[in-house]
Scaffold this motif. Sequence first.
Motif, PDB file in Angstrom:
ATOM      1  N   SER A   1      17.185  41.566  -3.874  1.00  0.00           N
ATOM      2  CA  SER A   1      17.369  40.101  -4.284  1.00  0.00           C
ATOM      3  C   SER A   1      17.247  39.470  -2.558  1.00  0.00           C
ATOM      4  CB  SER A   1      18.633  39.858  -4.738  1.00  0.00           C
ATOM      5  OG  SER A   1      18.847  40.081  -5.916  1.00  0.00           O
ATOM      6  N   TYR A   2      16.473  38.314  -2.635  1.00  0.00           N
ATOM      7  CA  TYR A   2      16.653  37.409  -1.429  1.00  0.00           C
ATOM      8  C   TYR A   2      17.324  36.050  -1.881  1.00  0.00           C
ATOM      9  CZ  TYR A   2      15.218  34.233   2.326  1.00  0.00           C
ATOM     10  OH  TYR A   2      15.473  33.312   3.127  1.00  0.00           O
ATOM     11  N   TYR A   3      18.288  35.582  -1.086  1.00  0.00           N
ATOM     12  CA  TYR A   3      18.882  34.273  -1.374  1.00  0.00           C
ATOM     13  C   TYR A   3      18.871  33.398  -0.071  1.00  0.00           C
ATOM     14  CZ  TYR A   3      22.749  36.481   0.891  1.00  0.00           C
ATOM     15  OH  TYR A   3      23.590  37.144   1.887  1.00  0.00           O
ATOM     16  N   ASP A   4      19.125  32.061  -0.179  1.00  0.00           N
ATOM     17  CA  ASP A   4      18.881  31.051   0.597  1.00  0.00           C
ATOM     18  C   ASP A   4      19.967  29.940   0.102  1.00  0.00           C
ATOM     19  OD1 ASP A   4      18.507  28.816   2.522  1.00  0.00           O
ATOM     20  OD2 ASP A   4      17.044  30.084   3.286  1.00  0.00           O
ATOM     21  N   ASN A   5      21.202  29.851   0.819  1.00  0.00           N
ATOM     22  CA  ASN A   5      21.916  28.858   0.460  1.00  0.00           C
ATOM     23  C   ASN A   5      22.253  27.765   1.656  1.00  0.00           C
ATOM     24  OD1 ASN A   5      22.349  29.954  -2.141  1.00  0.00           O
ATOM     25  ND2 ASN A   5      23.945  31.203  -1.511  1.00  0.00           N
ATOM     26  N   ASP A   6      22.141  26.486   1.229  1.00  0.00           N
ATOM     27  CA  ASP A   6      22.619  25.388   2.302  1.00  0.00           C
ATOM     28  C   ASP A   6      23.861  24.805   1.835  1.00  0.00           C
ATOM     29  OD1 ASP A   6      20.376  26.026   3.652  1.00  0.00           O
ATOM     30  OD2 ASP A   6      19.080  24.665   2.926  1.00  0.00           O
ATOM     31  N   VAL A   7      24.950  24.468   2.664  1.00  0.00           N
ATOM     32  CA  VAL A   7      26.124  24.207   2.598  1.00  0.00           C
ATOM     33  C   VAL A   7      26.348  22.678   3.355  1.00  0.00           C
ATOM     34  CG1 VAL A   7      28.669  24.407   2.407  1.00  0.00           C
ATOM     35  CG2 VAL A   7      27.109  26.402   1.903  1.00  0.00           C
TER      36      VAL A   7
ATOM     37  N   THR B   1      24.540  20.843   8.232  1.00  0.00           N
ATOM     38  CA  THR B   1      24.327  21.835   7.190  1.00  0.00           C
ATOM     39  C   THR B   1      24.369  23.217   7.534  1.00  0.00           C
ATOM     40  OG1 THR B   1      22.848  20.277   5.752  1.00  0.00           O
ATOM     41  CG2 THR B   1      22.791  22.446   5.288  1.00  0.00           C
ATOM     42  N   SER B   2      25.281  24.120   7.023  1.00  0.00           N
ATOM     43  CA  SER B   2      25.441  25.473   7.151  1.00  0.00           C
ATOM     44  C   SER B   2      24.566  26.177   6.435  1.00  0.00           C
ATOM     45  CB  SER B   2      26.877  25.987   6.948  1.00  0.00           C
ATOM     46  OG  SER B   2      27.783  25.302   7.921  1.00  0.00           O
ATOM     47  N   SER B   3      23.607  27.211   6.852  1.00  0.00           N
ATOM     48  CA  SER B   3      22.785  28.017   6.296  1.00  0.00           C
ATOM     49  C   SER B   3      23.369  29.356   5.956  1.00  0.00           C
ATOM     50  CB  SER B   3      21.426  28.034   7.187  1.00  0.00           C
ATOM     51  OG  SER B   3      20.573  28.872   6.443  1.00  0.00           O
ATOM     52  N   LEU B   4      23.018  30.043   4.646  1.00  0.00           N
ATOM     53  CA  LEU B   4      23.612  31.225   4.430  1.00  0.00           C
ATOM     54  C   LEU B   4      22.520  31.895   3.886  1.00  0.00           C
ATOM     55  CD1 LEU B   4      26.779  30.631   3.043  1.00  0.00           C
ATOM     56  CD2 LEU B   4      26.524  31.292   5.322  1.00  0.00           C
TER      57      LEU B   4
ATOM     58  N   LYS C   1      24.984  31.086   9.458  1.00  0.00           N
ATOM     59  CA  LYS C   1      25.116  30.221  10.617  1.00  0.00           C
ATOM     60  C   LYS C   1      25.538  28.648  10.359  1.00  0.00           C
ATOM     61  CE  LYS C   1      21.721  32.514  13.512  1.00  0.00           C
ATOM     62  NZ  LYS C   1      20.408  32.437  14.660  1.00  0.00           N
ATOM     63  N   ASN C   2      26.198  27.986  11.212  1.00  0.00           N
ATOM     64  CA  ASN C   2      26.873  26.760  10.941  1.00  0.00           C
ATOM     65  C   ASN C   2      25.740  25.831  11.504  1.00  0.00           C
ATOM     66  OD1 ASN C   2      27.031  26.538  13.572  1.00  0.00           O
ATOM     67  ND2 ASN C   2      29.206  26.850  13.752  1.00  0.00           N
ATOM     68  N   ALA C   3      26.120  24.257  11.305  1.00  0.00           N
ATOM     69  CA  ALA C   3      25.169  23.308  11.586  1.00  0.00           C
ATOM     70  C   ALA C   3      24.551  23.251  13.169  1.00  0.00           C
ATOM     71  CB  ALA C   3      25.833  22.062  11.291  1.00  0.00           C
TER      72      ALA C   3
ATOM     73  N   ASN D   1      33.335  32.268  15.245  1.00  0.00           N
ATOM     74  CA  ASN D   1      32.472  31.741  15.404  1.00  0.00           C
ATOM     75  C   ASN D   1      31.375  31.819  16.604  1.00  0.00           C
ATOM     76  OD1 ASN D   1      32.961  30.904  12.651  1.00  0.00           O
ATOM     77  ND2 ASN D   1      32.723  28.735  13.294  1.00  0.00           N
ATOM     78  N   ASP D   2      30.194  31.795  16.683  1.00  0.00           N
ATOM     79  CA  ASP D   2      29.305  31.802  17.815  1.00  0.00           C
ATOM     80  C   ASP D   2      29.306  33.262  18.521  1.00  0.00           C
ATOM     81  OD1 ASP D   2      27.507  30.794  19.443  1.00  0.00           O
ATOM     82  OD2 ASP D   2      28.811  29.989  20.816  1.00  0.00           O
TER      83      ASP D   2
END
Length: 615
Positions: free
Chosen positions: A450-456, A474-477, A505-507, A548-549
Amino acid sequence: MKPSTLSVAVLTAIATSPALSETTELNDILVMSPTNSEQSIRSVTSNLTVITAQEIEEKHYQTIQEALQVVPGINLYNSGGPLQTTLLQVRGSSNGQVLIMVDGVSINDPSSFGANLNTVALQDIDRIEIVKGPQAGVWGANAAAGVVNIITKQATQGGHAQVNIERGSWNTQKLATTLSAANDHADFVFSLSDTSSDGYSSVIAADADSDDSERDGHSQTDINFKLGLNLSTQHRLETSIKKNQSDFDYDAYAWPNGYDPEDAVSHAKIDSELRKLQYRYQQDGLSARLYLSNYQIERTYVEPFVTGYYEGESTEKGGVVNYEYLSGQSLTAGAVLSEYKGVSDYYGLSEAEYQSTGLFVTNTNLFNNGSLIISESLRNDQYDNDFDDKLTGRIGIKYRIKPDIYLGANYGTAYNAPSLYDYTHSVAGLQPETTEGYEINLGAYGLEVSYYDNDVTDLIGYNSLYEAYNEDGTSSLSGFEVRYARYFKQLNTDFELAYDTLMAKNAENQWLGRRPQDQVSLQVMYDGFANTQIGIQSRYVGQMYDQNDQQGQQIGDYFTTNLTASYALNKGLNMYVRVVNVFGEDYTSAITDASSNNVYSNGGMQTFVGIRGNI
């Protein structure tokens, strides 16, 4: 190994695995979580993992957390010890973005965030359904990253009784019993579980040994009762009640000494109760159910300088109808009224409550003898407070090229409603988090990729005053998940290998803390000896920073290994032993405080011996 090297090694091993010599039979069990109605697992487009009661018994898991952490894409970390706070991440999401349910009833704590996984005893579980990806189009709030639905056991025709006695490290003692019976008119299940332990220190210095520290003991009692009445062939009435009581010591933050195992020992008590009443109707291609559920949880924490009290309650009144309007074509529609109440008293009393109304519809179509599946869901949630109303949806497609080869994809939108704590401790204008994501799935002969991409967006954070606010941007997972499972008949061996890699990663393009970049789990069970089964479960957690970071301490890059063995004395009596962290790996899931040298303890190597009898 470095993550890149590990990725290549795992994928190469899977790619070179031999194909199955014969067609794998698909499990035709019915599942609830993908559409909020019973459907064959064959007709599911979502990324779905099912952990059965048989698997839980054979691998002798001690907790639900142990069962979940071998699923690719899932990471858990707790505050040291079996009953301490455990946070669940799915595909890099936060704990509050995962909807956790028992028999379709949310046990997410309205007074805080997330859910207490410790409130369900293992012997009560028939299966655990894990659906990953945005699921708000079906379930509404707090299903932004996925759903974990714990389905408890139903009585089978006739009668059944089971007793499980266990002893283990840290003077751990467990007694669990289940009794059930059923006939054409009625059925019931009753279970009782009681566990106690002297425990190990939940917090220790980074260079200390758990054996040399004080004990944080714990005890837990679970009672579960389910009753079903078949009023006729079409009508059925069900009721259930589940109670949990937990007591445990922990190490609180005692300023200015920080976490001090000798001076800062605190005590917590958690009481929860789940009740549900449900009516079912079924005839031909039509099924319907009406239900009323209530979940209450009370938490008290006694610390050196303050006593904290939290009380949460959620009530749902709902109805769901499923209609098969053509062969292989079905429509599910429902409505639910939810009420949430929360009280917290920790350096000040705060109270909050709100209601929401949800309307949803799901359509599932099977074409070409079920080889092509298309599913769509749409849901609207309306709130009576300052939150904006939410319209969310999901669409999925799966094409089965051959019985053992398929290709699928899912897209969904979702949101995560602020907890009542967030609602009462926030800056002005706090709004729910929103998620948009997709996944692509491939399956072939026991291999799943599976490959997934979620933006929060509007990710909820906390300022220096512990007030909730929405972060900008927007954070990217995103990431890959790989799982290969096969039973080798010639070797009498059940083999399962899982791997996932995550970029969270966060925004500001900073790596999110406490998210491992790589995870691998290996499970091998051998049953070639007469009446005997032995197994090994090994897990690797890759590079992970506490903050973080990629700041703070690097707390990943470690292996843990568990061993199990069982022997059937006769048809109904089984003895087993389980060794946890057999090599005594010195690891921690989190640092207690950035300014301290203290970590959450794992308890070192632990051994458990038990006997299970069935009648």
